[in-house]
Enzyme design. Structure first.
Site, mmCIF file in Angstrom:
data_model
loop_
_atom_site.group_PDB
_atom_site.id
_atom_site.type_symbol
_atom_site.label_atom_id
_atom_site.label_comp_id
_atom_site.label_asym_id
_atom_site.label_seq_id
_atom_site.Cartn_x
_atom_site.Cartn_y
_atom_site.Cartn_z
ATOM 1 N N GLU A 108 -12.264 3.311 -3.481
ATOM 2 C CA GLU A 108 -12.699 2.049 -4.081
ATOM 3 C C GLU A 108 -14.190 1.853 -3.887
ATOM 4 O OE1 GLU A 108 -12.003 -2.766 -4.079
ATOM 5 O OE2 GLU A 108 -10.796 -1.558 -2.735
ATOM 6 N N LYS A 238 7.274 -1.240 8.097
ATOM 7 C CA LYS A 238 6.732 -0.999 6.748
ATOM 8 C C LYS A 238 7.230 -1.996 5.705
ATOM 9 C CE LYS A 238 6.074 3.808 8.011
ATOM 10 N NZ LYS A 238 6.506 5.177 7.958
ATOM 11 N N ASP A 313 -0.227 6.351 10.040
ATOM 12 C CA ASP A 313 0.811 6.347 9.009
ATOM 13 C C ASP A 313 0.421 5.308 7.959
ATOM 14 O OD1 ASP A 313 3.092 5.957 7.458
ATOM 15 O OD2 ASP A 313 4.439 6.409 9.132
ATOM 16 N N HIS A 409 -18.940 -4.811 -7.980
ATOM 17 C CA HIS A 409 -18.032 -3.777 -8.486
ATOM 18 C C HIS A 409 -18.612 -3.100 -9.719
ATOM 19 C CE1 HIS A 409 -14.438 -3.643 -5.977
ATOM 20 N NE2 HIS A 409 -14.798 -4.856 -5.635
#
Ligand code: ADP
Length: 422
Positions: A108, A238, A313, A409
């Site tokens: 990004e 998760k 993870d 951006h």
């Protein structure tokens, strides 16, 4: 580079053919081939099948034997993610009192530049005060009883046998220590939420292995109550969850800074009132309106960059993304800014931390496991992460107040082709 030439060319050609014609499957490459050769066989079969080149996937430098046995089955190569550097991040914690350069892996554009601006503001403000609690890794097997009476007897049994359970957990790893057991009864369903400290490891595998022994060797045979699943989703792993938000899981991170008015206007092009307004209407009301439990602007961005770079993870970004940003206007014109992340699973050993680039990143951060002081290395990692999340959050929140988000951006997140659009 990885391309050690396969030593048995005819075998390799035959195996590629077998794969292409589906006589064998990707996991059925004979074990006399090295992991490196097996990966090449799979790549060549895929290249032929799909008429594509996988040349970039085959350029890696990690140890394929280790990666394919510990991290990734059916290995075919590597996904490269660019790593940028932010900082130095000024960290003032119980473990770290230092300025640290932090690698973040991301695709990004603008994330690194923006977080770096947050770091500059933190430095100018005297650093980020951070605090980390090692709340421990949880695993909650789910059991099925016949009704209320059996559920009550079952819970009483668990509570009476905590010492035996603790000993059994210790026997699975010298780094694992049972911290608490919390049953939660749902009529004929009982969740038993075990919480462990796991030294420098994130601890999910260690907790799972310990729970398996505890359930199989002790709880089931002693109580006759059946365990339906070793993970009963009350762990919770998760998934965003209120129980993790309230009780914590892994590491619980706090970071704060008071930014003087002059730093706010010079470095961040903002002021306390505007920051408070964006915090209130976006992070709080917006999240309420959306039913989100992430009362923050973008914890997940810095977490993902940090997790990829340091071998965590990646799915735990989901857990880490819940949390709250706080902004208060101070009478002296400064802004008090802080972040709270209740559930960040993190490890300095195990998982992907031993892979080549990930272990370089950990060294860059000064994170080294000391066998005589288990848990110290991961606390350093957590303190650095807390300060970096604060930097990222600060900069993005300021960008909203100065209407700089879209322009950043446009400038940084798009290549030349896109930049000419519109
Ligand atoms: P996890 O349990 O975090 O999912 P692993 O399955 O890779 O990750 O387990 C971590 C391994 O690292 C365990 O085998 C443990 O014995 C070992 N280990 C070595 N040193 C340490 C340490 N300082 N802290 C925790 N674990 C350690």
């Amino acid at each position: 580079m990885s391309q050690s030439a396969p030593t048995h060319n005819s075998t390799v050609d035959d195996l590629v053919r077998d794969l292409v014609e589906r006589r064998i499957r990707m996991h059925q490459i004979p074990s006399d081939l090295s992991a490196e050769e097996a990966a090449e066989v799979r790549r060549r079969a895929l290249e032929e099948q799909a008429s594509v080149s996988l040349d970039h996937m085959r350029r890696y430098s990690f140890d394929v034997d280790v990666a394919s046995s510990r991290n990734c089955e059916n290995l075919i190569g590597v996904a490269q993610v660019p790593i940028g550097i932010v900082g130095p991040v000024p960290v003032r914690g119980d473990t770290v009192e230092d300025e640290v350069y932090v690698p973040l892996a991301t695709t990004e554009g603008a994330l690194i530049a923006s977080t770096n601006r947050g770091c500059a503001a933190l430095r100018a403000a005297g650093g980020a005060r951070v605090y980390v609690e090692d709340v421990g890794m949880t695993r909650a097997p789910v059991f099925r009883t016949s009704g209320i009476d059996e559920s009550r007897r079952f819970v009483a049994w668990i509570e009476e046998h905590e010492d035996e359970i603790r000993d059994l957990a210790r026997a699975t790893s010298r780094f694992l220590e049972l911290v608490s057991i919390r049953p939660f009864v749902f009529s004929t369903t009982v969740f038993v939420r075990f919480r462990f400290q796991s030294g420098d490891a994130m601890g999910m595998n260690m907790a799972t292995i310990a729970c398996d022994r505890i359930v199989t060797n002790l709880i089931e045979p002693s109580t006759g109550v059946h365990c339906t699943a070793l993970s009963g989703n009350y762990c919770v792993d998760k998934k965003p969850a209120a129980v993790n938000f309230q009780e914590g899981r892994g590491k619980r991170l706090f970071a704060e800074v008071e930014i003087p008015a002059e730093v706010l206007s010079r470095t961040l092009k903002t002021n306390p009132a505007d920051l408070v307004e964006v915090q209130y209407r976006k992070n709080l009301l917006g999240s309420i309106a959306a039913g989100s439990s992430g009362f923050n602007a973008h914890f997940a961005n810095v977490l993902a960059g940090f997790f990829i770079a340091t071998g965590q993870d990646l799915a735990h970004v989901v857990d880490g993304s819940t949390g709250v940003t706080f902004v208060e206007e101070r009478p002296n014109g400064a802004a008090y800014f802080s972040v709270f992340l209740p559930t960040v699973p993190l490890g300095a050993i195990g998982g992907g931390t031993g892979l080549a680039t990930q272990s370089e990143a950990l060294k860059l951060l000064g994170v080294a496991v000391d066998p005589d002081r288990p848990g110290q290395a991961v606390m350093r990692l957590a303190e650095i992460l807390a300060a970096t999340v604060l930097a990222g959050e600060l900069s993005l929140m300021a960008a909203f107040t100065s209407r700089d988000l879209a322009s950043a951006h446009e400038r940084l997140g798009r290549g030349p082709a896109d930049a000419t659009e519109g």
